[in-house]
Write a protein that holds these residues in place. Structure first.
Motif, PDB file in Angstrom:
ATOM      1  N   ILE B 246      51.082  36.354  38.935  1.00 19.18           N
ATOM      2  CA  ILE B 246      51.338  37.606  38.210  1.00 19.18           C
ATOM      3  C   ILE B 246      52.568  37.473  37.316  1.00 19.18           C
ATOM      4  CG2 ILE B 246      51.920  40.054  38.496  1.00 19.18           C
ATOM      5  CD1 ILE B 246      50.364  39.979  41.163  1.00 19.18           C
ATOM      6  N   ARG B 350      50.693  54.609  41.345  1.00 18.36           N
ATOM      7  CA  ARG B 350      51.895  54.134  40.648  1.00 18.36           C
ATOM      8  C   ARG B 350      53.081  54.907  41.194  1.00 18.36           C
ATOM      9  NH1 ARG B 350      50.492  51.123  36.210  1.00 18.36           N
ATOM     10  NH2 ARG B 350      48.350  51.449  35.496  1.00 18.36           N
ATOM     11  N   HIS B 375      54.645  43.832  35.800  1.00 12.80           N
ATOM     12  CA  HIS B 375      53.251  43.727  35.352  1.00 12.80           C
ATOM     13  C   HIS B 375      52.387  44.840  35.937  1.00 12.80           C
ATOM     14  CE1 HIS B 375      54.967  39.825  34.500  1.00 12.80           C
ATOM     15  NE2 HIS B 375      53.976  39.633  33.630  1.00 12.80           N
ATOM     16  N   ASP B 376      51.131  44.859  35.496  1.00 16.99           N
ATOM     17  CA  ASP B 376      50.208  45.900  35.937  1.00 16.99           C
ATOM     18  C   ASP B 376      49.140  45.283  36.843  1.00 16.99           C
ATOM     19  OD1 ASP B 376      48.452  47.978  36.257  1.00 16.99           O
ATOM     20  OD2 ASP B 376      48.776  48.737  34.218  1.00 16.99           O
ATOM     21  N   THR B 378      46.342  46.406  37.694  1.00 19.13           N
ATOM     22  CA  THR B 378      44.949  46.608  37.252  1.00 19.13           C
ATOM     23  C   THR B 378      44.436  45.413  36.453  1.00 19.13           C
ATOM     24  OG1 THR B 378      45.759  47.805  35.326  1.00 19.13           O
ATOM     25  CG2 THR B 378      45.091  49.130  37.220  1.00 19.13           C
ATOM     26  N   ASP B 379      45.361  44.641  35.859  1.00 21.24           N
ATOM     27  CA  ASP B 379      44.946  43.439  35.120  1.00 21.24           C
ATOM     28  C   ASP B 379      44.330  42.392  36.046  1.00 21.24           C
ATOM     29  OD1 ASP B 379      45.982  44.654  32.930  1.00 21.24           O
ATOM     30  OD2 ASP B 379      47.900  43.578  32.963  1.00 21.24           O
ATOM     31  N   TYR B 380      44.604  42.540  37.333  1.00 21.51           N
ATOM     32  CA  TYR B 380      44.138  41.534  38.305  1.00 21.51           C
ATOM     33  C   TYR B 380      43.021  42.072  39.205  1.00 21.51           C
ATOM     34  CZ  TYR B 380      48.273  39.193  36.679  1.00 21.51           C
ATOM     35  OH  TYR B 380      49.192  38.608  35.864  1.00 21.51           O
ATOM     36  N   LEU B 381      42.461  43.191  38.795  1.00 22.22           N
ATOM     37  CA  LEU B 381      41.442  43.821  39.642  1.00 22.22           C
ATOM     38  C   LEU B 381      40.247  42.891  39.877  1.00 22.22           C
ATOM     39  CD1 LEU B 381      40.930  46.415  41.170  1.00 22.22           C
ATOM     40  CD2 LEU B 381      39.762  47.333  39.163  1.00 22.22           C
ATOM     41  N   ASP B 382      39.843  42.162  38.835  1.00 20.34           N
ATOM     42  CA  ASP B 382      38.724  41.225  38.996  1.00 20.34           C
ATOM     43  C   ASP B 382      39.059  40.140  40.013  1.00 20.34           C
ATOM     44  OD1 ASP B 382      37.066  42.518  37.274  1.00 20.34           O
ATOM     45  OD2 ASP B 382      37.742  41.380  35.504  1.00 20.34           O
ATOM     46  N   ARG B 383      40.326  39.690  39.961  1.00 21.09           N
ATOM     47  CA  ARG B 383      40.746  38.631  40.900  1.00 21.09           C
ATOM     48  C   ARG B 383      40.716  39.161  42.349  1.00 21.09           C
ATOM     49  NH1 ARG B 383      41.517  35.177  42.553  1.00 21.09           N
ATOM     50  NH2 ARG B 383      43.592  34.279  42.646  1.00 21.09           N
TER      51      ARG B 383
END
Lengths: 103, 391
Positions: B246, B350, B375-376, B378-383
């Motif tokens: 991240i 949040r 960082h956010d 949600t950018d890693y939701l797929d992971r």
């Protein structure tokens, strides 16, 4: 058991002690002796006899002399003889009292 | 060749007259008593025969006593074995035979037997106390009240503790009833009364129920003692999202082993859900602005339980910050997330100072991710969805 503090012996107890007066005995000998002596009036169940033998040993009235296979032989100790004689004296006194009162 | 039969012993093990009647009834149906294992009794096939059964309380050694068997044999009784280390079992075809002819002596024997069992009862009480103490964990009843799903489903002590209480109560009750039966039997012997067996005593089922409830607790306890519940595995290749992933490859993690795990902590017991735990912190982990990542996952045996947990967390969202040591604060903002493929639920909380809490569910598995940084999540939701698929 048999002493003055514990009250009188029961009939099976009395006859089991009696069976040892003349010789050492094993369980089956005792049953036969009691049946013969009382002409079948007093019956000794195997559970009762087993419990008595253990109890008399624990109290020091009997001691084991021989173990042959499944058979165990016991003899009467001095303490056991005293208990028997005390009971005999008590029974004699009972009989005398009864006879005296009946006259 | 006919085989033997297993039966649940339906009567209480200390109701002597009921047990004798039950064994005699089985003999009349062609089943000869052989031995017992816990609440079960094994019978060998015989020709149906009317017999009298006698149970002689065991004093001392449990094995067959040759002198005792010999005395009974000479009176026409056959030795059949021992019943639960409590009695020697004898049988005879003479329905009038008497194993005991001196009630006073029998009463004394029963008195000793009762005392022995009373002492064993104290032993059972001590054992019960130890088992309950073992499972009375650090989670308080406070958390059980406010977070019932989390406490019940994820704590490793609540379910075993509850089952121990129920199981031990049933076993102790069965034992207590047994002692009452023994007392009644002794009293009947003292007054030279025959104690008829109604045949309706079903006390054996109480013991069976208690043992069945205690069986999973026993297995659970043994697995804990043998360390079978804990099986960590390396972070590399685990599929877990790391703090460096991240924050970037150049990000420096703390050297503190506890705050920089290079493995995934993994636990699974019979009576709690399977769980995974992983955390990583930057340098100076105690500082409030140090980036940190905590990933927790729990797999439930039934998806509806996982959903119940998600519902509870959502419901308690306003107080969510209480859940983690480093995550307390105010100003939580709830955001439902579009579901990537494979996820059944995803939401983000949040909080102030750049803190986030991600909650996701896939089938029976719930993922909770706590993050502090710039960082956010949600950018890693797929992971995270991939991670849930891998677990």
């Amino acid at each position: 058991l048999g002493s003055k503090e514990r009250g009188p012996l029961t009939e099976p107890m009395y006859y089991v002690l009696m069976s040892f007066l003349k010789q050492d005995m094993c369980g089956t000998d005792i049953t036969q002796f009691v049946e013969h002596k009382t002409r079948g009036r007093v019956r000794l169940g195997p559970g009762t006899l087993y419990t008595l033998l253990a109890k008399f040993q624990e109290e020091g009235y009997l001691e084991e002399t021989l173990v042959e296979g499944r058979k165990r032989t016991y003899r009467l100790t001095a303490k056991g003889r005293t208990a028997y004689e005390e009971e005999l004296a008590r029974l004699r006194a009972c009989v005398l009292d009864g006879e005296e009162e009946s006259r | 060749m006919s085989t033997g039969h297993w039966h649940i012993t339906p009567v209480n093990g200390y109701d002597i007259s009921a047990l004798e009647a039950w064994l005699a009834k089985n003999a009349s149906c062609g089943k000869k008593f052989s031995f017992t294992i816990a609440p079960f009794t094994y019978f060998e096939p015989i020709e149906p025969v009317q017999l009298q059964i006698h149970l002689e309380p065991i004093r001392g050694k449990v094995e067959e006593d040759p002198e005792l068997s010999d005395l009974f044999a000479s009176a026409g009784w056959q030795y059949w074995g021992t019943f639960r280390s409590n009695y020697h079992v004898f049988a005879t075809e003479d329905l009038e035979a008497q194993a005991h002819t001196d009630p006073e002596l029998l009463e004394e024997t029963l008195k000793k037997f009762f005392r022995q069992k009373l002492l064993s009862g104290f032993g059972l009480a001590v054992l019960s106390w130890f088992l309950l103490a073992f499972y009375y964990g650090s989670t308080t009843f406070f958390s059980l009240r406010y977070y019932p799903m989390q406490s019940l489903l994820m704590s490793s002590w609540v379910l075993p503790f509850a089952l121990s209480v129920i199981g031990l109560l049933l076993v102790d009750l069965s034992y207590l009833f047994g002692l009452v039966h023994l007392l009644r039997y002794r009293r009947a012997v003292r007054h030279e009364r025959h104690l008829p067996s109604s045949g309706k005593n079903q006390g054996g089922y109480l013991l069976l129920a208690g043992l069945l409830v205690l069986l999973p607790v026993t297995l659970n306890t043994l697995s804990l003692f043998w360390g079978m519940d804990y099986s960590p595995y390396p972070l590399e290749g685990s599929g877990f999202v790391t703090l460096q992933e991240i924050e970037g490859e150049d990000f420096v993690l703390t050297g503190d082993y506890m705050h920089n795990m290079d493995y995934i902590s993994h636990e699974d017991t019979l009576l709690s859900c399977e769980s995974w735990y992983f955390n990583q912190y930057g340098m100076f982990p105690d500082r409030k602005d140090t980036p940190a990542l905590i990933v927790q996952a729990n797999r439930f045996r039934f998806p509806f339980l996982a959903q119940a947990l998600v519902d509870e967390i959502e419901e308690k969202g306003a107080y969510f910050a209480r859940l983690g040591y480093y995550w307390h604060g105010e100003g939580n903002e709830f955001q439902s997330l579009p579901l990537p493929e494979g996820l059944d639920y995803a939401a983000l909380y949040r909080m102030n100072e750049g803190r986030m809490y991600l909650l996701a569910r896939r089938g029976g598995t719930v993922l909770r991710v706590q993050y502090r940084g710039t960082h956010d999540l949600t950018d890693y939701l797929d992971r995270f969805a991939q991670l849930l698929e891998m677990l």
